[in-house]
Design a protein around this motif. Structure first.
Motif, PDB file in Angstrom:
ATOM      1  N   ALA A   1       1.074  -0.935  -0.052  1.00 28.00           N
ATOM      2  CA  ALA A   1       0.365  -0.141   0.101  1.00 28.00           C
ATOM      3  C   ALA A   1       0.743   1.181   0.252  1.00 28.00           C
ATOM      4  O   ALA A   1       1.671   0.558   0.092  1.00 28.00           O
ATOM      5  N   VAL A   2       0.791   2.885  -0.751  1.00 30.58           N
ATOM      6  CA  VAL A   2       1.258   3.523  -0.374  1.00 30.58           C
ATOM      7  C   VAL A   2       0.428   4.769   0.048  1.00 30.58           C
ATOM      8  O   VAL A   2      -0.635   4.362   0.008  1.00 30.58           O
ATOM      9  N   LEU A   3       1.030   5.304   0.513  1.00 29.49           N
ATOM     10  CA  LEU A   3       0.820   7.779   0.922  1.00 29.49           C
ATOM     11  C   LEU A   3       1.172   7.924  -0.384  1.00 29.49           C
ATOM     12  O   LEU A   3       2.100   8.442  -0.990  1.00 29.49           O
ATOM     13  N   TRP A   4       0.036   8.094  -1.313  1.00 29.79           N
ATOM     14  CA  TRP A   4       0.585   8.940  -2.600  1.00 29.79           C
ATOM     15  C   TRP A   4       0.184  10.427  -2.302  1.00 29.79           C
ATOM     16  O   TRP A   4      -1.332  10.588  -2.015  1.00 29.79           O
ATOM     17  N   ARG A   5       0.857  11.175  -2.559  1.00 31.26           N
ATOM     18  CA  ARG A   5       1.092  12.463  -2.311  1.00 31.26           C
ATOM     19  C   ARG A   5       0.757  13.245  -3.864  1.00 31.26           C
ATOM     20  O   ARG A   5       1.283  13.214  -4.795  1.00 31.26           O
ATOM     21  N   HIS A   6       0.208  13.892  -3.812  1.00 32.77           N
ATOM     22  CA  HIS A   6      -0.780  14.997  -5.047  1.00 32.77           C
ATOM     23  C   HIS A   6      -0.245  16.274  -4.871  1.00 32.77           C
ATOM     24  O   HIS A   6      -0.296  17.233  -3.772  1.00 32.77           O
ATOM     25  N   PRO A   7      -0.274  16.414  -5.701  1.00 33.48           N
ATOM     26  CA  PRO A   7       0.843  18.321  -5.716  1.00 33.48           C
ATOM     27  C   PRO A   7      -0.287  19.310  -6.028  1.00 33.48           C
ATOM     28  O   PRO A   7      -0.080  19.748  -4.742  1.00 33.48           O
ATOM     29  N   ASP A   8      -1.239  18.994  -5.745  1.00 31.20           N
ATOM     30  CA  ASP A   8      -2.936  19.973  -5.654  1.00 31.20           C
ATOM     31  C   ASP A   8      -3.542  19.418  -4.181  1.00 31.20           C
ATOM     32  O   ASP A   8      -3.555  20.621  -4.001  1.00 31.20           O
ATOM     33  N   THR A   9      -2.490  18.682  -3.317  1.00 36.38           N
ATOM     34  CA  THR A   9      -3.486  19.290  -2.023  1.00 36.38           C
ATOM     35  C   THR A   9      -1.598  18.225  -1.423  1.00 36.38           C
ATOM     36  O   THR A   9      -1.614  16.957  -0.392  1.00 36.38           O
ATOM     37  N   PRO A  10      -0.896  19.512  -1.235  1.00 36.79           N
ATOM     38  CA  PRO A  10       0.568  18.990  -0.120  1.00 36.79           C
ATOM     39  C   PRO A  10       0.203  18.734   1.292  1.00 36.79           C
ATOM     40  O   PRO A  10       1.264  18.036   1.551  1.00 36.79           O
ATOM     41  N   ASP A  11      -1.136  19.005   1.264  1.00 34.12           N
ATOM     42  CA  ASP A  11      -1.179  18.771   2.974  1.00 34.12           C
ATOM     43  C   ASP A  11      -1.821  17.491   3.822  1.00 34.12           C
ATOM     44  O   ASP A  11      -2.515  17.166   3.690  1.00 34.12           O
ATOM     45  N   CYS A  12      -2.188  16.948   2.005  1.00 33.64           N
ATOM     46  CA  CYS A  12      -3.017  15.539   2.538  1.00 33.64           C
ATOM     47  C   CYS A  12      -1.908  14.369   1.715  1.00 33.64           C
ATOM     48  O   CYS A  12      -0.925  14.684   1.016  1.00 33.64           O
TER      49      CYS A  12
ATOM     50  N   LYS B   1       2.020  11.557  12.187  1.00 33.01           N
ATOM     51  CA  LYS B   1       3.554  11.882  11.841  1.00 33.01           C
ATOM     52  C   LYS B   1       3.966  12.703  11.080  1.00 33.01           C
ATOM     53  O   LYS B   1       4.919  13.342  11.760  1.00 33.01           O
ATOM     54  N   GLN B   2       4.227  12.840  10.299  1.00 29.40           N
ATOM     55  CA  GLN B   2       4.288  13.778   9.238  1.00 29.40           C
ATOM     56  C   GLN B   2       3.155  15.261   8.928  1.00 29.40           C
ATOM     57  O   GLN B   2       4.328  15.898   8.548  1.00 29.40           O
ATOM     58  N   GLY B   3       2.368  15.494   9.770  1.00 27.72           N
ATOM     59  CA  GLY B   3       2.015  16.283  10.217  1.00 27.72           C
ATOM     60  C   GLY B   3       0.715  16.434   8.970  1.00 27.72           C
ATOM     61  O   GLY B   3       0.464  17.679   8.966  1.00 27.72           O
ATOM     62  N   LEU B   4       0.376  15.537   8.484  1.00 26.51           N
ATOM     63  CA  LEU B   4      -0.865  15.739   7.083  1.00 26.51           C
ATOM     64  C   LEU B   4      -1.996  16.044   7.667  1.00 26.51           C
ATOM     65  O   LEU B   4      -1.926  15.644   9.328  1.00 26.51           O
ATOM     66  N   ARG B   5      -2.702  17.246   7.016  1.00 28.01           N
ATOM     67  CA  ARG B   5      -3.895  17.194   7.498  1.00 28.01           C
ATOM     68  C   ARG B   5      -4.688  16.374   7.562  1.00 28.01           C
ATOM     69  O   ARG B   5      -5.961  16.007   8.751  1.00 28.01           O
ATOM     70  N   CYS B   6      -5.351  15.247   6.388  1.00 27.60           N
ATOM     71  CA  CYS B   6      -6.046  14.140   6.402  1.00 27.60           C
ATOM     72  C   CYS B   6      -5.638  13.307   5.693  1.00 27.60           C
ATOM     73  O   CYS B   6      -4.887  13.544   4.761  1.00 27.60           O
ATOM     74  N   VAL B   7      -6.013  12.149   5.177  1.00 36.53           N
ATOM     75  CA  VAL B   7      -5.712  10.945   4.387  1.00 36.53           C
ATOM     76  C   VAL B   7      -7.209  11.319   3.905  1.00 36.53           C
ATOM     77  O   VAL B   7      -8.352  10.518   4.383  1.00 36.53           O
TER      78      VAL B   7
ATOM     79  N   LEU C   1      -9.964  10.259   6.406  1.00 36.73           N
ATOM     80  CA  LEU C   1      -9.800  10.727   7.957  1.00 36.73           C
ATOM     81  C   LEU C   1      -9.135  11.776   8.291  1.00 36.73           C
ATOM     82  O   LEU C   1      -7.869  11.871   7.633  1.00 36.73           O
ATOM     83  N   PRO C   2      -9.717  12.551   9.302  1.00 33.75           N
ATOM     84  CA  PRO C   2      -9.016  14.038   8.907  1.00 33.75           C
ATOM     85  C   PRO C   2      -7.657  13.352  10.573  1.00 33.75           C
ATOM     86  O   PRO C   2      -7.989  13.019  11.372  1.00 33.75           O
ATOM     87  N   LEU C   3      -6.871  13.893  10.469  1.00 38.09           N
ATOM     88  CA  LEU C   3      -5.984  13.694  10.998  1.00 38.09           C
ATOM     89  C   LEU C   3      -5.754  14.952  11.881  1.00 38.09           C
ATOM     90  O   LEU C   3      -4.885  15.126  13.285  1.00 38.09           O
ATOM     91  N   GLN C   4      -6.370  16.417  11.141  1.00 37.37           N
ATOM     92  CA  GLN C   4      -6.116  17.658  12.527  1.00 37.37           C
ATOM     93  C   GLN C   4      -7.235  18.253  11.487  1.00 37.37           C
ATOM     94  O   GLN C   4      -8.046  17.940  10.752  1.00 37.37           O
TER      95      GLN C   4
END
Length: 306
Positions: A69-80, A111-117, A164-167
């Motif tokens: 599985a991955v955390l996929w980082r999309h450039p248009d939502t850098p906080d998610c 742990k990375q401080g992201l706003r949500c997944v 899933l809100p992390l903040q």
């Protein structure tokens, strides 16, 4: 004869020499039908992780990779980040691997401080919807006919969007039309609300084409832009994202009158949200596991009949 010892599952970060095994895992599960072609190219799996577009984790049993599985980082939502590409070998099912991988990556995102997944759940695949619920995701959207089915050679899959809100990620308090209350009210309870403020600046309009679908993002929708979108080819599968601020309800109602259905919300950069609308999908029966997705589906059927 003593019973067989339960398999021991270990989770670890992706390593460069895992790429070929991860690619083989996708082919073993999905054959040649998986929607994202990068998984068939070990060099791209390695590249995406090296560039931190993907942050992969793998599950191993007796040293062999049986889950990914991955955390996929999309450039248009850098906080998610998106929890995606979750796959488990048939021989390892029943060990809770998808859940273990999901929890590991969601904790890593925190742990990375992201706003949500976020997560995309295939509507015909009840297990993916149950996984999202187990991990604590809340349904925020339903995208009909989103991708070609990875489970059959013909047909398209609709996608349930989860968040899933992390903040703290409150929705703007807006005068939603009565037809939206069945799905927006649960979201407001889960995420909370705050006074609507002007949306963070962004490109006024962005248009992209992916496979059979058109995606339009409106960050500061004008009457002219709304009219143009309303008059796009009605038979084409089209998704529209509108920045949620005080102007959004009227803009969305205008598109609704043009045949677009309300499709929920999705996180936007700058701690904001987009409202989602869609048109050009086929009417269909769906197996949906939560009241929010069912309410969105009912609304889409009414829009088609209007």
């Amino acid at each position: 004869m003593s019973p067989a010892k339960p398999a021991s599952v270990s989770i670890r970060d992706f390593a460069a020499d895992d790429a070929a095994s991860v690619s083989a895992l996708f082919r073993a599960v999905y054959g040649d039908r998986y929607v994202y072609p990068d998984v068939y190219l070990p060099s791209m799996i390695h590249h995406n992780n090296e560039q931190q577009l993907w942050q992969s984790s793998v599950a191993c049993v007796d040293g062999a990779i049986v889950g990914h599985a991955v955390l996929w980082r999309h450039p248009d939502t850098p906080d998610c980040a998106e929890l995606a590409l979750n796959v488990v070998h048939p021989s390892a099912r029943g060990l809770g691997i998808a859940t273990i991988l999901g929890r590991h990556l969601c904790q890593l995102a925190g742990k990375q401080g992201l706003r949500c997944v976020t997560i995309k759940q295939v509507s015909s695949h009840g297990q993916s919807q149950r996984l999202a619920q187990t991990l604590g995701f809340h349904t925020v959207g339903l995208l009909l006919d989103y991708v070609a089915s990875p489970f059959a050679s013909t047909g398209r899959e609709s996608i349930v969007l989860g968040c899933l809100p992390l903040q703290a990620s409150p929705l703007p308090s807006l005068p939603w039309p009565p037809a939206c209350r069945d799905w927006i009210a649960p979201m407001e309870r889960h995420f909370g609300t705050r006074a609507a403020v002007p949306a963070a600046p962004g490109p006024a309009i962005v248009v992209a084409s992916h496979e059979q679908r058109i995606e339009v993002s409106l960050n500061q929708p004008s009457k002219e832009q709304l009219s143009e979108v309303a008059h796009m080819p009605s038979g084409r599968l089209t998704y529209v994202k509108l920045a949620l601020d005080g102007r959004a309800p009227a803009a969305m109602e205008e598109l609704h009158r043009a045949g677009f259905a309300y499709a929920g919300v999705v996180p936007r950069f700058g701690r904001g949200w987009y409202g989602l609308m869609q048109r050009g999908y086929a009417e269909q029966e769906l197996e949906l596991h939560c009241p929010v997705s069912r309410a969105l589906h009912q609304g889409s059927l009414k829009a088609e009949l209007a």
